[in-house]
Design a protein around this motif. Structure first.
Motif, PDB file in Angstrom:
ATOM      1  N   ILE A  40       0.832  -1.195   0.000  1.00  0.00           N
ATOM      2  CA  ILE A  40       0.000   0.000   0.000  1.00  0.00           C
ATOM      3  C   ILE A  40       0.873   1.254   0.000  1.00  0.00           C
ATOM      4  N   ILE A  41       0.532   2.179  -0.882  1.00  0.00           N
ATOM      5  CA  ILE A  41       1.075   3.540  -0.854  1.00  0.00           C
ATOM      6  C   ILE A  41      -0.097   4.469  -0.579  1.00  0.00           C
ATOM      7  N   LEU A  42       0.029   5.315   0.431  1.00  0.00           N
ATOM      8  CA  LEU A  42      -1.056   6.222   0.792  1.00  0.00           C
ATOM      9  C   LEU A  42      -0.742   7.636   0.307  1.00  0.00           C
ATOM     10  N   VAL A  43      -1.680   8.223  -0.423  1.00  0.00           N
ATOM     11  CA  VAL A  43      -1.584   9.629  -0.826  1.00  0.00           C
ATOM     12  C   VAL A  43      -2.648  10.382  -0.051  1.00  0.00           C
ATOM     13  N   THR A  44      -2.243  11.369   0.717  1.00  0.00           N
ATOM     14  CA  THR A  44      -3.197  12.059   1.577  1.00  0.00           C
ATOM     15  C   THR A  44      -3.275  13.546   1.287  1.00  0.00           C
ATOM     16  N   SER A  45      -4.464  14.069   1.322  1.00  0.00           N
ATOM     17  CA  SER A  45      -4.685  15.507   1.347  1.00  0.00           C
ATOM     18  C   SER A  45      -4.853  15.909   2.807  1.00  0.00           C
ATOM     19  N   GLY A  46      -5.163  17.165   3.055  1.00  0.00           N
ATOM     20  CA  GLY A  46      -5.489  17.595   4.401  1.00  0.00           C
ATOM     21  C   GLY A  46      -4.493  18.506   5.079  1.00  0.00           C
ATOM     22  N   ALA A  47      -3.351  18.801   4.438  1.00  0.00           N
ATOM     23  CA  ALA A  47      -2.360  19.657   5.089  1.00  0.00           C
ATOM     24  C   ALA A  47      -2.903  21.071   5.312  1.00  0.00           C
ATOM     25  N   VAL A  48      -3.565  21.623   4.318  1.00  0.00           N
ATOM     26  CA  VAL A  48      -4.109  22.980   4.442  1.00  0.00           C
ATOM     27  C   VAL A  48      -5.195  23.009   5.518  1.00  0.00           C
ATOM     28  N   ALA A  49      -6.077  22.025   5.492  1.00  0.00           N
ATOM     29  CA  ALA A  49      -7.137  21.959   6.498  1.00  0.00           C
ATOM     30  C   ALA A  49      -6.552  21.803   7.889  1.00  0.00           C
ATOM     31  N   SER A  50      -5.497  21.023   8.016  1.00  0.00           N
ATOM     32  CA  SER A  50      -4.838  20.834   9.312  1.00  0.00           C
ATOM     33  C   SER A  50      -4.213  22.133   9.800  1.00  0.00           C
ATOM     34  N   GLY A  51      -3.559  22.864   8.899  1.00  0.00           N
ATOM     35  CA  GLY A  51      -2.970  24.145   9.264  1.00  0.00           C
ATOM     36  C   GLY A  51      -4.009  25.160   9.689  1.00  0.00           C
ATOM     37  N   TYR A  52      -5.175  25.092   9.074  1.00  0.00           N
ATOM     38  CA  TYR A  52      -6.253  26.040   9.364  1.00  0.00           C
ATOM     39  C   TYR A  52      -6.773  25.883  10.784  1.00  0.00           C
TER      40      TYR A  52
END
Length: 254
Positions: A40-52
């Motif tokens: 499994i290779i995981l590609v994740t979004s969410g960095a901007v939301a986490s920073g917010y």
């Protein structure tokens, strides 16, 4: 062992205000099961939301979005680290931009790193380098990036987790009678240009970016599975038992 890229969108991780650790917990639990059979290779979004969650900046400005990504990336990965640790899974972070695939040497270096990580049972977690990227920020919530990763890193399948059950004949958020299309082997050109705003508060993509990702892979003999990130039991049934309860498979049947 077959290799699968799983892309998690912001809509699967955030309620519009915070990153939901319980959502990452569900994803980690599912990946732990899938790793018994697949790489499994995981590609994740969410960095901007986490920073917010730490600094409320106007996300419409590129510089603000980049700043939020730089704040949020370590926070997001630390959340992943803690949760995956409970499953005895070591993870690693890799940040990529679109131009990394324009260079044969950069692509090969990244692939070599991935191979070492996978051979040592480490879970690669990849995100776009949003803190430095500009045009790349418009890729579409990592959809196209994940397609490139699946192709260039020799995956057998790309799984995109979304907030809907798959690809419908019309927008299911607006039309309750919309019908799920379970298998697609080609995408009309006009469908790759249709305007369709993302459903989530932080999402930068929509169905079109997912279709572009699928089209990219199908033209190169690869497959993509689009499914609902809130129904991971359906994903497990599809991958582990060959049962398609929901979701859309893009590509030729073999």
């Amino acid at each position: 062992m077959k290799r699968i890229v799983i892309k998690v969108g912001t809509s699967n991780l955030s309620d519009g205000e915070t990153i939901l650790s319980e959502a990452i917990e569900r994803i980690a639990r599912s990946i732990a099961r899938l790793r018994e059979k697949f790489e499994i290779i995981l590609v994740t979004s969410g960095a901007v939301a986490s920073g917010y969650t730490k600094l409320r900046l106007d996300k419409s400005l590129i510089s603000h979005k980049q700043a939020l990504a730089s704040i949020g990336q370590p926070l997001l990965l630390e959340t992943y680290r803690k949760i995956f640790e409970s499953y005895k899974i070591l993870n690693a972070q890799i940040l990529l931009c679109g131009h990394d695939f324009d260079s044969c040497s950069c692509t090969q270096n990244a692939k070599d790193t991935i191979e070492v990580l996978l051979s040592n049972k480490v879970l690669p977690i990849i995100n776009e380098n949003d803190a430095l990227a500009t045009a790349e920020l418009k890729f579409g919530d990592n959809d196209r990036l994940s397609a490139h990763i699946a192709y260039y890193f020799d995956a057998d399948l790309l799984v995109i987790l979304s907030d809907i059950d798959g690809y419908f004949d019309k927008n299911p958020h607006e039309f309750p009678e919309a019908k799920l299309i379970k298998h697609i082997t080609s995408i009309p050109e006009q469908n790759l240009k249709t305007t369709y705003d993302p459903h989530g508060h932080f999402a930068t993509g929509g169905i079109v970016t997912k279709l572009i990702a699928a089209d990219f892979l199908m033209k190169r003999g690869k497959k993509m599975f689009l499914c609902n990130g809130a129904k991971l039991e359906d994903l497990e049934a599809f991958l582990l038992e060959g049962i398609q309860r929901s979701g859309t498979i893009f590509g030729e049947s073999k």
